[in-house]
Design an enzyme around this catalytic site. Structure first.
Site, PDB file in Angstrom:
ATOM      1  N   THR A   1      39.248  62.316  14.618  1.00  0.00           N
ATOM      2  CA  THR A   1      37.869  62.350  14.137  1.00  0.00           C
ATOM      3  C   THR A   1      37.842  62.121  12.633  1.00  0.00           C
ATOM      4  O   THR A   1      38.834  62.349  11.945  1.00  0.00           O
ATOM      5  CB  THR A   1      37.184  63.699  14.412  1.00  0.00           C
ATOM      6  OG1 THR A   1      37.862  64.691  13.644  1.00  0.00           O
ATOM      7  CG2 THR A   1      37.228  64.049  15.864  1.00  0.00           C
TER       8      THR A   1
ATOM      9  N   GLU B   1      34.940  64.108  20.213  1.00  0.00           N
ATOM     10  CA  GLU B   1      35.400  65.209  21.066  1.00  0.00           C
ATOM     11  C   GLU B   1      34.776  65.189  22.462  1.00  0.00           C
ATOM     12  O   GLU B   1      35.195  65.934  23.343  1.00  0.00           O
ATOM     13  CB  GLU B   1      35.061  66.556  20.395  1.00  0.00           C
ATOM     14  CG  GLU B   1      35.873  66.860  19.140  1.00  0.00           C
ATOM     15  CD  GLU B   1      35.228  66.315  17.866  1.00  0.00           C
ATOM     16  OE1 GLU B   1      34.441  65.348  17.950  1.00  0.00           O
ATOM     17  OE2 GLU B   1      35.525  66.875  16.790  1.00  0.00           O
TER      18      GLU B   1
ATOM     19  N   LYS C   1      18.262  74.978   3.471  1.00  0.00           N
ATOM     20  CA  LYS C   1      17.584  76.262   3.664  1.00  0.00           C
ATOM     21  C   LYS C   1      16.679  76.538   2.481  1.00  0.00           C
ATOM     22  O   LYS C   1      17.136  76.642   1.353  1.00  0.00           O
ATOM     23  CB  LYS C   1      18.616  77.382   3.823  1.00  0.00           C
ATOM     24  CG  LYS C   1      18.048  78.581   4.531  1.00  0.00           C
ATOM     25  CD  LYS C   1      19.137  79.512   5.000  1.00  0.00           C
ATOM     26  CE  LYS C   1      18.601  80.448   6.067  1.00  0.00           C
ATOM     27  NZ  LYS C   1      19.586  81.437   6.484  1.00  0.00           N
TER      28      LYS C   1
ATOM     29  N   TRP D   1      14.592  76.719   7.585  1.00  0.00           N
ATOM     30  CA  TRP D   1      15.412  75.511   7.642  1.00  0.00           C
ATOM     31  C   TRP D   1      14.563  74.256   7.472  1.00  0.00           C
ATOM     32  O   TRP D   1      13.477  74.169   8.015  1.00  0.00           O
ATOM     33  CB  TRP D   1      16.116  75.410   8.987  1.00  0.00           C
ATOM     34  CG  TRP D   1      17.113  76.505   9.263  1.00  0.00           C
ATOM     35  CD1 TRP D   1      16.966  77.526  10.149  1.00  0.00           C
ATOM     36  CD2 TRP D   1      18.386  76.665   8.673  1.00  0.00           C
ATOM     37  NE1 TRP D   1      18.086  78.319  10.142  1.00  0.00           N
ATOM     38  CE2 TRP D   1      18.975  77.814   9.233  1.00  0.00           C
ATOM     39  CE3 TRP D   1      19.114  75.962   7.692  1.00  0.00           C
ATOM     40  CZ2 TRP D   1      20.246  78.271   8.882  1.00  0.00           C
ATOM     41  CZ3 TRP D   1      20.374  76.422   7.338  1.00  0.00           C
ATOM     42  CH2 TRP D   1      20.928  77.567   7.935  1.00  0.00           C
TER      43      TRP D   1
HETATM   44  P1  AMP Z   1      31.925  61.132  15.596  1.00  0.00           P
HETATM   45  O1  AMP Z   1      32.871  62.057  16.238  1.00  0.00           O
HETATM   46  O2  AMP Z   1      32.462  60.496  14.366  1.00  0.00           O
HETATM   47  O3  AMP Z   1      31.381  60.167  16.585  1.00  0.00           O
HETATM   48  O4  AMP Z   1      30.703  61.950  15.077  1.00  0.00           O
HETATM   49  C1  AMP Z   1      29.948  62.723  15.947  1.00  0.00           C
HETATM   50  C2  AMP Z   1      28.741  63.210  15.224  1.00  0.00           C
HETATM   51  O5  AMP Z   1      27.888  62.119  14.895  1.00  0.00           O
HETATM   52  C3  AMP Z   1      27.880  64.124  16.027  1.00  0.00           C
HETATM   53  O6  AMP Z   1      28.372  65.440  16.021  1.00  0.00           O
HETATM   54  C4  AMP Z   1      26.557  63.994  15.302  1.00  0.00           C
HETATM   55  O7  AMP Z   1      26.526  64.782  14.125  1.00  0.00           O
HETATM   56  C5  AMP Z   1      26.553  62.545  14.913  1.00  0.00           C
HETATM   57  N1  AMP Z   1      25.807  61.767  15.894  1.00  0.00           N
HETATM   58  C6  AMP Z   1      26.268  61.047  16.920  1.00  0.00           C
HETATM   59  N2  AMP Z   1      25.264  60.457  17.592  1.00  0.00           N
HETATM   60  C7  AMP Z   1      24.116  60.829  16.983  1.00  0.00           C
HETATM   61  C8  AMP Z   1      22.722  60.568  17.193  1.00  0.00           C
HETATM   62  N3  AMP Z   1      22.297  59.780  18.156  1.00  0.00           N
HETATM   63  N4  AMP Z   1      21.851  61.160  16.344  1.00  0.00           N
HETATM   64  C9  AMP Z   1      22.255  61.946  15.349  1.00  0.00           C
HETATM   65  N5  AMP Z   1      23.541  62.228  15.099  1.00  0.00           N
HETATM   66  C10 AMP Z   1      24.469  61.675  15.900  1.00  0.00           C
END
Ligand code: AMP
Length: 540
Positions: A185, A330, A437, A442
């Site tokens: 990640t 994940e 905050k 929030w």
């Molecule tokens: P990654 O593991 O790099 O794909 O990042 C995952 C994170 O991307 C998630 O926990 C979210 O914070 C963000 N994310 C993924 N899809 C979306 C979405 N459609 N809208 C907002 N945030 C997203």
């Protein structure tokens, strides 16, 4: 009493074997790194994947070995996916946008024994090669004619490697829980962490992803995964599309609007998938050239929040349905997708729903909790930590003893903050660390960003929390203006004031040429905070 059904393991090799059998003539098209368009079929891909598998076995690659790839979306990368996992080794996809120190860390942590690398990325491996422990060889993904000069040792040419072996191979059978691929990640805090997928998790995810109300994959679809194969396996499309024998179109290294447009039109693409940034480039190209892609029916947008303005433009101006999806490395990554229910006919409400991250895909359980871990109601108002569980969600990170992200009941804390409405639609209001905050309440930075992006003079927007003596934090709007424009703070306030509660309105607006982006294209709020954290907000 157990059922009397064969105990056949779910193995990734069966996908390509099946596609060869049932859709052997269906095409796989690639814009190659060398330049020309390459076309062949699932039957050809299966043959070459078996040749490559034999070549890897000849290099003494064994069950469980990690084999890295530093590559764009191409037919060769597709073959590697199947050859490596097919013999029980683990495909470890590397992100070329990573800093060399992170790359070294990840490759050593994974103990990669070989790395496949695309022609124009060889220098990235050269830069770190001396620090890689246990690397036995580098395979350059090209033919003899294009092989580069390199100081790397134990270098192989991909096409030569394949040519040296027959396709006389029966895919081996092993436990379906065997690891199949590894993806680190982006690591917002601390070192990057590896999500290690299994054959079983990948296969179940592939079944789910193909469903009509998920990615809608079928043999008649022509699918363009713009999302990179190094970003959670291109959201699993190389598996799901193969399962159904869809035509696949790989964009190679060229992801600009004009190049993507050309593929959409020339190949008759019906379904495309990628992050919002990609679609911003395509939409800009369409606007500038008054063009569109008539064959395109759907686009899956995820990885970051898809702004409502983008959904509207795709749907209203170009007749392309937007499927807004949420997921994480994940979670393999599909977690949720936003499609309005058939009963929802009000256009404005449908659009509003599509901007949410959607309902969980079958297989994923989802809940929101308060700070004490107590589940919160699904009223669309209460927001809390989003947690998920399911057969394609990691139960720990690679090589980690204990996971801080999992609770005793196996729920995985996503680090996202969300609401869930009575209809089951989840909406991300923030990443936990990005929530602002103010006076004990929030404020969602994502909500303000999405709204601000709807302003015609705004190209991109980000919101960060600025320390405030009275309110603790207040939102600052950071804008990349559209060319030749500079929307004033007063204009932005006027634009946002009927869409946001007064206390949620940003206290000030600043301008920037480009937003700092991380390796996976996400806005680096940490860098924005470093740049603007001392910004003096005007007195209320
Ligand atoms: P990654 O593991 O790099 O794909 O990042 C995952 C994170 O991307 C998630 O926990 C979210 O914070 C963000 N994310 C993924 N899809 C979306 C979405 N459609 N809208 C907002 N945030 C997203």
């Amino acid at each position: 009493m157990l059922g009397r059904i064969m105990d056949k393991p779910l193995l990734i090799s069966s996908l390509l074997q099946h596609a060869d059998f049932t859709s052997g003539d269906r095409e796989i098209v690639t814009r190659t790194v060398e330049g020309p368009i390459h076309r062949y079929t699932y039957r050809d891909a299966h043959k070459r994947a078996r040749q490559l598998a034999k070549a890897l076995q000849a290099l003494d690659v064994k069950l469980g070995d990690r084999i890295a790839t530093m590559a764009w979306n191409t037919h060769r990368h597709f073959e590697i996916y199947y050859a490596v996992s097919g013999i029980g080794a683990v495909t470890h996809t590397l992100n070329p946008r990573l800093h060399s120190s992170q790359l070294t860390y990840i490759m050593n942590h994974a103990e990669d024994s070989f790395v496949f690398v695309d022609l124009n990325l060889v220098s990235l491996i050269e830069n770190v090669a001396d620090e890689l422990r246990g690397l036995k060889g580098v395979i350059v993904m090209t033919d003899r004619e294009h092989m580069p000069e390199t100081g790397l040792s134990n270098v192989y040419c991909y096409e030569e490697l394949i040519e040296g072996h027959s396709d006389d191979l029966t895919w081996p059978e092993f436990d379906e829980k065997t690891a199949s691929s590894l993806c680190y990640t982006s690591g917002t805090t601390g070192n990057p962490k590896g999500a290690l997928f299994s054959h079983r998790s990948t296969m179940i995810h592939a079944y789910a992803s193909a469903l009509p109300d998920v990615l809608h994959m079928g043999e008649s679809e022509v699918i363009l995964p713009v999302v990179p194969m190094f970003h959670v396996n291109a959201w699993g499309i190389p598996y799901g599309a193969t399962m159904v024998g869809a035509k696949l179109v790989f964009p190679g290294p060229k992801l600009d609007g004009a190049s993507i447009h050309e593929l959409l039109v020339n190949e008759g693409v019906t379904l495309a998938a990628g992050v919002p940034t990609i679609w911003l480039m395509l939409l800009a190209h369409w606007r500038e050239t008054s063009s569109n892609a008539p064959s395109l029916k759907r686009t899956v947008i995820g990885g970051s929040a898809c702004p409502e303005s983008m959904i509207r433009e795709f749907q209203d101006d170009y007749g392309v349905e937007v499927r807004h999806a949420w997921g994480m490395t994940e979670t393999s990554p599909l977690g949720a997708i936003s499609i309005p229910k058939p009963s929802m006919t009000d256009e404005t409400k449908r659009l509003r729903l599509q901007a949410k991250q959607g309902r969980p895909v079958f297989g994923v359980e989802m809940r929101i909790t308060d700070d004490a871990g107590k589940p919160l109601p699904h009223d669309g108002k209460a927001f809390g930590d989003l947690q998920v569980r399911g057969p394609w969600v990691i139960d720990n990170y690679f090589k980690m003893e204990e996971s801080e992200a999992h609770d005793a009941e196996g729920w995985f804390a996503t680090g996202d903050v969300a609401t869930i409405d009575p209809e089951g639609y989840m909406e991300i209001t923030d990443r936990s660390k990005d929530v602002i905050k103010s006076g004990g309440e929030w404020i969602s930075s994502i909500e303000i960003e999405n709204l601000a992006m709807g302003h015609p003079d705004v190209a991109q927007a980000a919101v960060i929390g600025i320390p405030h003596p009275k309110w603790d934090e207040r939102p600052l709007l950071v804008i990349v203006p559209a060319e030749g424009k500079t929307p004033s703070h007063a204009e932005m306030t006027a634009f946002l004031s009927d869409k946001l509660a007064k206390w949620c309105l940003p206290d000030d607006t600043v301008y920037i040429d480009a937003l700092p982006l991380g390796a996976t294209g996400k806005i680096l709020k940490t860098e924005l905070r470093a740049q603007f954290g001392d910004h003096q907000l005007p007195e209320a």
